[in-house]
Design an enzyme around this catalytic site. Structure first.
Site, PDB file in Angstrom:
ATOM      1  N   SER A 160      -5.753  -0.990  -0.764  1.00 27.10           N
ATOM      2  CA  SER A 160      -5.292  -2.319  -0.703  1.00 27.10           C
ATOM      3  C   SER A 160      -4.526  -2.283   0.662  1.00 27.10           C
ATOM      4  O   SER A 160      -3.172  -1.897   0.402  1.00 27.10           O
ATOM      5  CB  SER A 160      -5.266  -3.282  -1.191  1.00 27.10           C
ATOM      6  OG  SER A 160      -6.035  -3.386  -2.605  1.00 27.10           O
TER       7      SER A 160
ATOM      8  N   HIS B 224      -1.377   0.776  -1.144  1.00 27.43           N
ATOM      9  CA  HIS B 224      -1.636   0.634  -2.698  1.00 27.43           C
ATOM     10  C   HIS B 224      -3.217   1.753  -3.189  1.00 27.43           C
ATOM     11  O   HIS B 224      -4.295   0.729  -2.075  1.00 27.43           O
ATOM     12  CB  HIS B 224      -1.741  -0.448  -2.941  1.00 27.43           C
ATOM     13  CG  HIS B 224      -1.615   0.064  -4.796  1.00 27.43           C
ATOM     14  ND1 HIS B 224      -1.030   0.592  -5.749  1.00 27.43           N
ATOM     15  CD2 HIS B 224      -2.562  -0.386  -5.957  1.00 27.43           C
ATOM     16  CE1 HIS B 224      -1.713   1.105  -6.670  1.00 27.43           C
ATOM     17  NE2 HIS B 224      -1.908   0.459  -6.581  1.00 27.43           N
TER      18      HIS B 224
ATOM     19  N   ASN C 249       3.113  -2.817   2.425  1.00 30.08           N
ATOM     20  CA  ASN C 249       2.540  -1.893   1.706  1.00 30.08           C
ATOM     21  C   ASN C 249       1.021  -1.274   1.858  1.00 30.08           C
ATOM     22  O   ASN C 249       0.506  -1.727   1.494  1.00 30.08           O
ATOM     23  CB  ASN C 249       2.842  -1.596   0.027  1.00 30.08           C
ATOM     24  CG  ASN C 249       2.608  -0.884  -0.254  1.00 30.08           C
ATOM     25  OD1 ASN C 249       3.230   0.730  -0.073  1.00 30.08           O
ATOM     26  ND2 ASN C 249       2.612  -0.854  -2.057  1.00 30.08           N
TER      27      ASN C 249
ATOM     28  N   ASP D 150       3.283  -4.101  -7.286  1.00 34.23           N
ATOM     29  CA  ASP D 150       1.752  -3.922  -5.937  1.00 34.23           C
ATOM     30  C   ASP D 150       1.219  -5.120  -6.162  1.00 34.23           C
ATOM     31  O   ASP D 150       0.607  -5.513  -6.504  1.00 34.23           O
ATOM     32  CB  ASP D 150       0.991  -2.993  -6.671  1.00 34.23           C
ATOM     33  CG  ASP D 150       1.499  -1.131  -6.902  1.00 34.23           C
ATOM     34  OD1 ASP D 150       2.776  -0.943  -5.472  1.00 34.23           O
ATOM     35  OD2 ASP D 150       1.525  -0.702  -7.656  1.00 34.23           O
TER      36      ASP D 150
HETATM   37  C1  GRF Z   1      -1.264   6.827  -1.008  1.00 35.90           C
HETATM   38  O1  GRF Z   1      -2.227   6.729  -1.607  1.00 35.90           O
HETATM   39  C2  GRF Z   1      -1.017   5.413  -0.932  1.00 35.90           C
HETATM   40  O2  GRF Z   1      -2.177   4.598  -1.305  1.00 35.90           O
HETATM   41  C3  GRF Z   1       0.010   5.276  -1.889  1.00 35.90           C
HETATM   42  O3  GRF Z   1      -0.009   6.811  -1.882  1.00 35.90           O
HETATM   43  C4  GRF Z   1       0.093   7.307  -1.126  1.00 35.90           C
HETATM   44  C5  GRF Z   1       0.793   8.341   0.092  1.00 35.90           C
HETATM   45  O4  GRF Z   1      -0.042   9.125   0.492  1.00 35.90           O
HETATM   46  N1  GRF Z   1       0.795   3.876  -1.649  1.00 35.90           N
HETATM   47  P1  GRF Z   1       0.696   9.547   1.741  1.00 35.90           P
HETATM   48  O5  GRF Z   1       2.058  10.661   1.932  1.00 35.90           O
HETATM   49  O6  GRF Z   1       0.759   8.571   2.903  1.00 35.90           O
HETATM   50  O7  GRF Z   1       0.319  10.577   1.967  1.00 35.90           O
END
Ligand code: GRF
Length: 317
Positions: A137, A110, A108, A146
């Site tokens: 991260s 984050h 994932n 997370d």
């Molecule tokens: C990103 O900021 C990611 O870190 C978080 O959700 C957002 C997704 O944005 N988990 P996108 O859909 O990839 O543009």
């Protein structure tokens, strides 16, 4: 070398998904994207992926309990042949069953420097705390939100008079760089002989009274007072294979295994006639539990009586 198959789960615009997808088009990228799926059939990212010729799947989670919905997604992942799952803005809490199924193979991204600021509003919280840096991260997904081991991070300087929106915009650039790199490194390590040897070593040396010694140039594992029960074989006599050699019950089982799964099993030179079996570790998506079972079985065939006595007695009941 075959590429690792990655499925990406999204809920929204999917900019990280696109970053992973474009990186996959570069020469030598070790992964390919086999599916983009979403819990929102109208997620803009789905149409983008479809336009790039990637199979997509959209299914609303509404009205379904967590486990049933995750089972629908899991069935799609299986069908796509995915070895790994990359969550990219997937706004669903996952069921324990789903996390367990993909444990060690699901990543994932984050938008914070974990372990700081799990959950939402990460940028505003970093600014309010007076942090000098925000960031992002990539981590392995575990049951806790997370949480899970961090595989890579990028730090982004917070400017004076920073707004959460500006910081978020810059962090997204960093996310796109970070995710593609970390994912590529992660899927490659299972093809890396050093990493594979480390994994075999960890499992082999966890067995009772097991030690390591080089034998004919290959790392070998033996039981104190007993015999060798495993060898790690890397490009032995230029066969090009990264393999694990363990004892099977004999040449019959060896032949049966090779016939059943010729991509996984092979008859090793020298030790083949004594019923040893070769397991090709280089597929890129090894089932390590299975390897652990093989090592235990082979250890048992090699260990002295004083160590196996209790197990033999237990078997009679
Ligand atoms: C990103 O900021 C990611 O870190 C978080 O959700 C957002 C997704 O944005 N988990 P996108 O859909 O990839 O543009």
């Amino acid at each position: 070398m075959t590429k690792a198959k990655v499925a990406i789960l999204i809920s929204g615009r999917g900019s990280n998904m696109m970053a992973l997808l474009y990186a996959a088009k570069l020469p030598d990228c070790p992964y390919e994207v086999v599916l983009v799926a979403s819990n929102d059939p109208d997620a803009p990212g789905l149409a983008l992926a479809a336009a790039e010729g990637v199979p997509t799947f959209g299914h609303s989670h509404k009205g379904l309990d967590r486990t049933s919905f995750d089972a629908i997604i899991d069935a799609q992942l299986k069908e796509s042949g995915a070895d790994y799952v990359a969550l990219a803005g997937y706004m669903r809490i996952l069921s324990t069953e789903f996390v367990q199924k993909w444990e060690g193979r699901m990543l994932n991204i984050h938008p914070s420097l974990l372990p700081k600021y799990k959950g939402l509003d990460t940028h505003a919280r970093a600014i309010a705390a007076g942090d000098s840096h925000g960031g992002c991260s990539v981590h392995l997904v575990t049951a806790e939100l997370d949480d899970g081991p961090v595989l890579g991070q990028l730090r982004i300087a917070i400017l004076p008079e920073e707004t959460a929106e500006n910081l978020a915009n810059r962090v997204v650039f960093a996310e796109h760089q970070l995710y593609a790199r970390v994912l590529a490194d992660f899927v490659s390590r299972e093809r890396n002989p050093e990493w594979l040897l480390g994994k075999v070593r960890e499992l082999a040396l966890a067995l009772p009274e097991a030690s390591e010694k080089t034998s004919h140039g290959s790392p070998g594992f033996f039981v104190e007072g007993g015999k060798f029960f495993a060898y790690f074989s890397y490009d032995h006599h230029h066969d090009g294979i990264i393999g694990l050699l363990v004892k099977s019950s004999g040449v019959e089982e060896q032949a049966m295994l090779i016939e059943r799964d010729p991509d996984l099993y092979y008859r090793p030179a020298y030790l083949g006639p004594s019923g040893w079996i070769g397991i090709d570790l280089g597929s890129g998506s090894m089932d390590w539990e299975h390897i652990g079972e093989w090592l235990r079985k082979s250890w048992r065939l090699s260990a002295p009586k004083r160590l196996t006595k209790m197990l033999d007695i237990a078997d009679q009941f």
